[in-house]
Write a protein that holds these residues in place. Structure first.
Motif, PDB file in Angstrom:
ATOM      1  N   UNK A 262      -0.037  -9.207   2.701  1.00  0.00           N
ATOM      2  CA  UNK A 262       0.243  -8.126   3.791  1.00  0.00           C
ATOM      3  C   UNK A 262       1.621  -7.405   3.214  1.00  0.00           C
ATOM      4  N   UNK A 263       1.601  -6.225   3.160  1.00  0.00           N
ATOM      5  CA  UNK A 263       2.537  -5.443   2.861  1.00  0.00           C
ATOM      6  C   UNK A 263       3.342  -4.959   3.780  1.00  0.00           C
ATOM      7  N   UNK A 264       4.974  -5.139   3.459  1.00  0.00           N
ATOM      8  CA  UNK A 264       6.001  -4.758   4.369  1.00  0.00           C
ATOM      9  C   UNK A 264       7.090  -3.856   3.975  1.00  0.00           C
ATOM     10  N   UNK A 265       7.298  -3.735   2.708  1.00  0.00           N
ATOM     11  CA  UNK A 265       8.158  -2.939   2.245  1.00  0.00           C
ATOM     12  C   UNK A 265       8.338  -2.994   0.700  1.00  0.00           C
TER      13      UNK A 265
ATOM     14  N   UNK B 200       9.303   1.618   4.623  1.00  0.00           N
ATOM     15  CA  UNK B 200       8.184   2.674   4.988  1.00  0.00           C
ATOM     16  C   UNK B 200       8.217   3.317   3.916  1.00  0.00           C
ATOM     17  N   UNK B 201       7.869   2.843   2.506  1.00  0.00           N
ATOM     18  CA  UNK B 201       7.569   3.624   1.281  1.00  0.00           C
ATOM     19  C   UNK B 201       6.171   4.397   1.429  1.00  0.00           C
ATOM     20  N   UNK B 202       6.094   5.364   0.421  1.00  0.00           N
ATOM     21  CA  UNK B 202       5.023   6.126   0.051  1.00  0.00           C
ATOM     22  C   UNK B 202       3.867   5.128  -0.151  1.00  0.00           C
ATOM     23  N   UNK B 203       2.769   4.941   0.276  1.00  0.00           N
ATOM     24  CA  UNK B 203       1.712   4.227   0.046  1.00  0.00           C
ATOM     25  C   UNK B 203       0.344   5.082  -0.188  1.00  0.00           C
TER      26      UNK B 203
ATOM     27  N   UNK C  62       2.891   1.874  -4.061  1.00  0.00           N
ATOM     28  CA  UNK C  62       2.062   0.604  -3.595  1.00  0.00           C
ATOM     29  C   UNK C  62       0.717   1.273  -3.090  1.00  0.00           C
ATOM     30  N   UNK C  63      -0.562   0.231  -3.624  1.00  0.00           N
ATOM     31  CA  UNK C  63      -1.715   0.591  -3.024  1.00  0.00           C
ATOM     32  C   UNK C  63      -2.059  -0.338  -2.033  1.00  0.00           C
ATOM     33  N   UNK C  64      -2.329   0.095  -0.734  1.00  0.00           N
ATOM     34  CA  UNK C  64      -2.305  -0.628   0.258  1.00  0.00           C
ATOM     35  C   UNK C  64      -3.805  -0.189   0.980  1.00  0.00           C
TER      36      UNK C  64
ATOM     37  N   UNK D  69      -2.172  -3.802  -5.231  1.00  0.00           N
ATOM     38  CA  UNK D  69      -1.743  -3.178  -6.513  1.00  0.00           C
ATOM     39  C   UNK D  69      -0.672  -2.145  -6.571  1.00  0.00           C
ATOM     40  N   UNK D  70      -0.004  -1.651  -7.466  1.00  0.00           N
ATOM     41  CA  UNK D  70       1.030  -0.988  -7.563  1.00  0.00           C
ATOM     42  C   UNK D  70       1.006  -0.052  -8.649  1.00  0.00           C
ATOM     43  N   UNK D  71       1.206   1.408  -8.660  1.00  0.00           N
ATOM     44  CA  UNK D  71       1.195   2.325  -9.377  1.00  0.00           C
ATOM     45  C   UNK D  71       2.601   2.727  -9.867  1.00  0.00           C
ATOM     46  N   UNK D  72       2.852   2.806 -11.282  1.00  0.00           N
ATOM     47  CA  UNK D  72       4.194   3.466 -11.916  1.00  0.00           C
ATOM     48  C   UNK D  72       3.734   4.269 -12.769  1.00  0.00           C
ATOM     49  N   UNK D  73       4.876   4.991 -13.174  1.00  0.00           N
ATOM     50  CA  UNK D  73       4.610   6.051 -14.035  1.00  0.00           C
ATOM     51  C   UNK D  73       3.902   6.061 -15.338  1.00  0.00           C
TER      52      UNK D  73
END
Length: 847
Positions: free
Chosen positions: A718-721, A788-791, A814-816, A824-828
């Motif tokens: 579970x994603x929190x930040x 509360x980052x962009x997801x 972050x991919x939620x 998962x997570x997306x970077x440049x």
């Protein structure tokens, strides 16, 4: 004491004692439903005054950036003129003497002595700071795109850049000083608002403003714009350059500040240069380092026009040829850059210096021999449309006095020596405004020599620019076209200066592939708005022609460095991919409450800039693992990716053995038992405990271990930040932690100013003295993470992900899924053209 509190409380009209009221924290007062009415009335006014003061400081800093950038340009220009005048004065006197005595070899040795000495000094400065080599535009473009290039905006880089470029230009290399002005302005923009530099650690000034990457990036944009404005006297063009080629993330409020910074740089340089050269302080007659002068037909030639509608067709053809020449230039330079990366850079640094000296040697010999042997004697023709203002008189005198009469009789000049034995700016003015003719053979040979030597020089280990060499070579190309049209086709109405300008724009546009900003820069440099349409058409055609074959020179060098630079938009075909197709499923994460031993292990075995803060969703375990596939909200991953994650966890566990504490070698198997609250515990304290400890089940002893099963190791998260690496290291350095026998409320709290105190040089985890840390202590990261980052959803189109990165200036996304689990997570790196193309090919193969 009790009696003394009563009257005070009655005056305050509080039902509780004032001492208890004053000791309550804002969080406690909010929970109890109490507010401080007096403070509520004062705080908005304080915030307003603070905001006005912050805005005033920002405008002041922007002006200071422009002023200092103008001074840097003045410094470079002054010493380039001084060294060039000294060199050519000695060499020309020697040539005149030796032309009669037959000792021209001695003159060549004198010229080689000057040039090799200057180039050697420039190469030494690059050895001190390697990132000062080249123009710096590709690196600054990457920085403004969101990629941090180490050392690119250091004070030491500015010193090496400014000194190195004046030596490389004075050394006779086919490079310009205008391009490095962009890099110099960017360094000023990065360092001046901080009032500190890593090279000047002993100077510490408390300046609590602009302690963030976003502010720094905005000031770097302003500095780069000021550099262009100082180089060409084009503040509007500089602003557009920063918008078009520089910043990936722009806001409306930044536009006015960048323009103000560009104006400050232009008028600072103009004020001092006009006063120094003309002795007329405040006349503002030299707006930039490179000035094109006034384009005007001779009064005696009634048929002459600057340009006509029929000439537009010729300009289009010139644009096509300029685009082809630019594509050839970029292709050859790319091959040279690859050769240097394979055969020069891996060798000792002395080899780079030797390469610079070799290029200097060849260039000097070609210039000297071509001027002595291949030049033609042409009849002088003086301008008859001189106005009475001092600027035009001085400009005309400069054009006439820069003619070289090597081996030519009186009233004639050597056309080849006039182009080669002059500073590049003077040679450009000759091609733009000299009414005398240049032989087509001379112009053709000059273009060939200059084109290939400039291509060979760009990328060598000296500070160098590409704008002026491209303009000079293109101006010669345009003058050649004008001579052919006049002499062989009979178009007597054309103005040679216009075709020289169009040729310069065509070749420069074909090399750098800039459109809007370059159009405005050239218009501002000519101070002639009627040239707007020809310049714009020529640049557009040159760009389209060049883009058919390869990228612009700066984009090519960015690709060669492997920098994940994001384009303005993705191709339409990329929308066949979703976020789940390009994301990185192998996550490195931290728990809300993590032991120091785990944090140190994570930070020392990864280079990630940020980490997701997660908890384990035990309720979804049964649906999470099915067969050989890991399933979470209909998103499937192959078992190989799971094994990869397991290998990463195993590597991390092995790395923990290097920790100096013996406690780390034996992972604790017992779980921390939650302590029941005392029946008489204050209700407020219980609420605060729940506030500061929102995740009571997740302590670092539950981190994945080698003994766990696959189901235990990869539970749904579970994603929190998100929390940054710099924040985690700062917490460790400052000892922000608590023991397992305590509550997380006992952990020290750091303010934002304390967290950003080390900006921009945050401590490194490898420099941390681990013997001072207790590995069993626990760090609560929840007060410092971004909750509360962009997801994005796994089903989000790639174009939406790309636009979110570009417009918001993100580094991690972050991919939620729908139930709040991070998958998962997306970077440049996941959004680069090459990566997307590879994933698109995989997508077609699996269809």
């Amino acid at each position: 004491m009790a009696g003394s509190r009563g009257p005070l409380c009655s005056r305050c009209k509080l039902c509780c004692c004032c001492s208890e009221r004053e000791t309550r924290t804002p969080e406690e007062l909010t929970i109890l439903g109490e507010t401080q009415e007096e403070e509520d009335e004062i705080l908005p006014r304080k915030d307003y005054e603070k905001g006005r003061r912050f805005e005033l400081v920002k405008w002041t800093v922007v002006f200071a950036i422009g002023f200092c950038t103008g001074l840097v340009g003045l410094f470079v220009d002054f010493f380039v003129r001084l060294f060039t005048k000294l060199k050519y004065g000695v060499v020309e006197a020697s040539v005149e003497e030796c032309s009669q005595k037959g000792c021209l070899g001695l003159s060549l040795l004198e010229l080689l002595g000057f040039n090799l000495t200057f180039v050697f000094l420039a190469s030494l400065l690059v050895l001190i700071e390697p990132v000062s080599a080249g123009s710096g535009i590709p690196e600054i473009k990457c920085y403004l795109n969101g990629v941090k290039v180490p050392g690119i905006v250091r004070f030491r880089t500015l010193v090496c850049k400014a000194l190195g470029v004046l030596f490389s230009v004075a050394g006779g290399l086919f490079v310009g000083k205008e391009g490095p002005m962009i890099h110099s302005g960017a360094v000023v923009g990065a360092g001046l608002p901080q009032l500190q530099a890593s090279s000047l650690r002993k100077i510490q000034i408390n300046f609590p403003y602009f302690q963030s990457d976003r502010d720094k990036r905005d000031f770097v944009s302003a500095g780069a714009s000021a550099g262009i404005a100082a180089a060409f006297g084009a503040p509007i063009g500089g602003t557009l350059f920063s918008l078009e080629e520089g910043s990936s993330f722009w806001n409306q409020g930044l536009t006015w500040k960048v323009l103000f910074c560009s104006m400050s740089a232009t008028f600072t340089l103009n004020f001092f240069r006009s006063g120094i050269q003309f002795g007329s302080w405040g006349s503002f007659q030299l707006p930039g380092l490179l000035n094109f002068g006034e384009f005007k037909c001779s009064d005696s030639d009634k048929k002459c026009h600057l340009w006509t509608a029929m000439d537009l067709g010729l300009f289009v053809v010139m644009g096509v040829i300029g685009g082809l020449l630019g594509a050839i230039f970029n292709c050859l330079n790319k091959r040279l850059a690859k050769y240097r990366m394979r055969n020069v850079h891996p060798k000792p640094k002395l080899v780079r210096v030797l390469e610079s000296l070799l290029i200097c040697l060849v260039t000097t010999v070609v210039v000297f021999v071509a001027s002595m042997v291949l030049g033609e004697c042409r009849q002088m023709s003086f301008s008859k449309h001189v106005r009475n203002d001092s600027y035009q008189q001085v400009r005309t005198e400069d054009v006439n006095s820069s003619m070289k009469t090597f081996f030519c009789p009186n009233d004639t000049y050597n056309d080849m020596a006039t182009l080669f034995f002059n500073p590049q700016e003077s040679a450009i003015l000759q091609l733009f405004h000299q009414e005398g003719t240049f032989s087509p053979v001379t112009l053709s040979l000059f273009i060939v020599f200059y084109f290939f030597l400039a291509c060979w020089t760009y990328g060598v280990s000296v500070p160098s620019g590409l704008f002026v060499p491209s303009l000079l070579c293109g101006a010669a190309y345009g003058r050649l076209v004008a001579n052919i049209l006049k002499s062989y086709i009979g178009l007597s109405h054309i103005y040679s200066g216009t075709f020289s300008l169009v040729g310069a724009a065509a070749l420069l546009g074909g090399v750098v592939r800039m459109t809007i900003s370059l159009t405005v820069i050239l218009i501002e440099s000519t101070n002639e708005i009627t040239y707007g349409l020809p310049i714009m058409i020529t640049l557009m055609v040159a760009k389209w022609t060049g883009d058919f074959f390869n990228k612009g020179i700066y984009d090519i060098h960015v690709d060669l460095r492997g920098v994940p630079l994001l384009e303005w938009e993705t191709e339409v075909e990329m929308d066949k991919l979703r976020a789940s197709d390009i994301m990185e499923p192998n996550l490195t994460y931290v728990y809300p409450h993590t032991r120091i031993q785990s944090l140190v292990s994570i930070l020392r075995t990864t280079v990630h800039h940020a980490f997701p803060v997660v908890t384990e969703n035990r309720g979804n375990e049964k649906e999470f693992m099915k067969g050989n596939q890991l399933i979470s909200n209909n998103i499937k991953f192959k078992k190989s990716s799971i094994l990869t994650r397991a290998g990463e966890q195993r590597k991390r566990s092995q790395s923990m053995k290097s920790y100096p504490s013996s406690e780390l070698r034996h992972m604790c198997d017992e779980h921390i038992a939650s302590e029941d609250a005392a029946e008489k515990e204050d209700l407020l304290q219980q609420m605060l405990e729940r506030r500061y400890t929102p995740y009571p089940n997740l302590y670092p002893d539950q981190s994945p271990s080698e003994d766990w099963t696959m189901e235990e190791r990869f539970r749904p998260l579970t994603f929190h930040g998100l929390i940054l690496r710099s924040q985690l290291v700062t917490l460790l350095v400052r000892g922000v932690c608590y023991s397992e026998s305590q509550s997380s409320a006992n952990q020290p709290r750091l303010s934002y100013a304390e967290m950003a105190e080390d900006y921009p040089k945050y401590p490194d985890i490898h420099d941390l003295d681990l013997t001072l840390l207790n590995p069993r202590m626990i760090v609560d990261v929840t007060p410092y993470m971004n909750p509360s980052p962009f997801t994005v959803s796994p089903n989000t189109h790639v174009s939406q992900v790309f636009n979110l990165f570009r417009t918001m200036g993100l580094r991690h996304l972050p991919v939620v899924n729908a139930v709040g689990e991070i998958v998962g997570i997306i970077t440049r790196h996941n959004l680069t053209y090459e990566f997307l193309q590879a994933r698109l090919r995989q997508h077609y193969q699996t269809m």
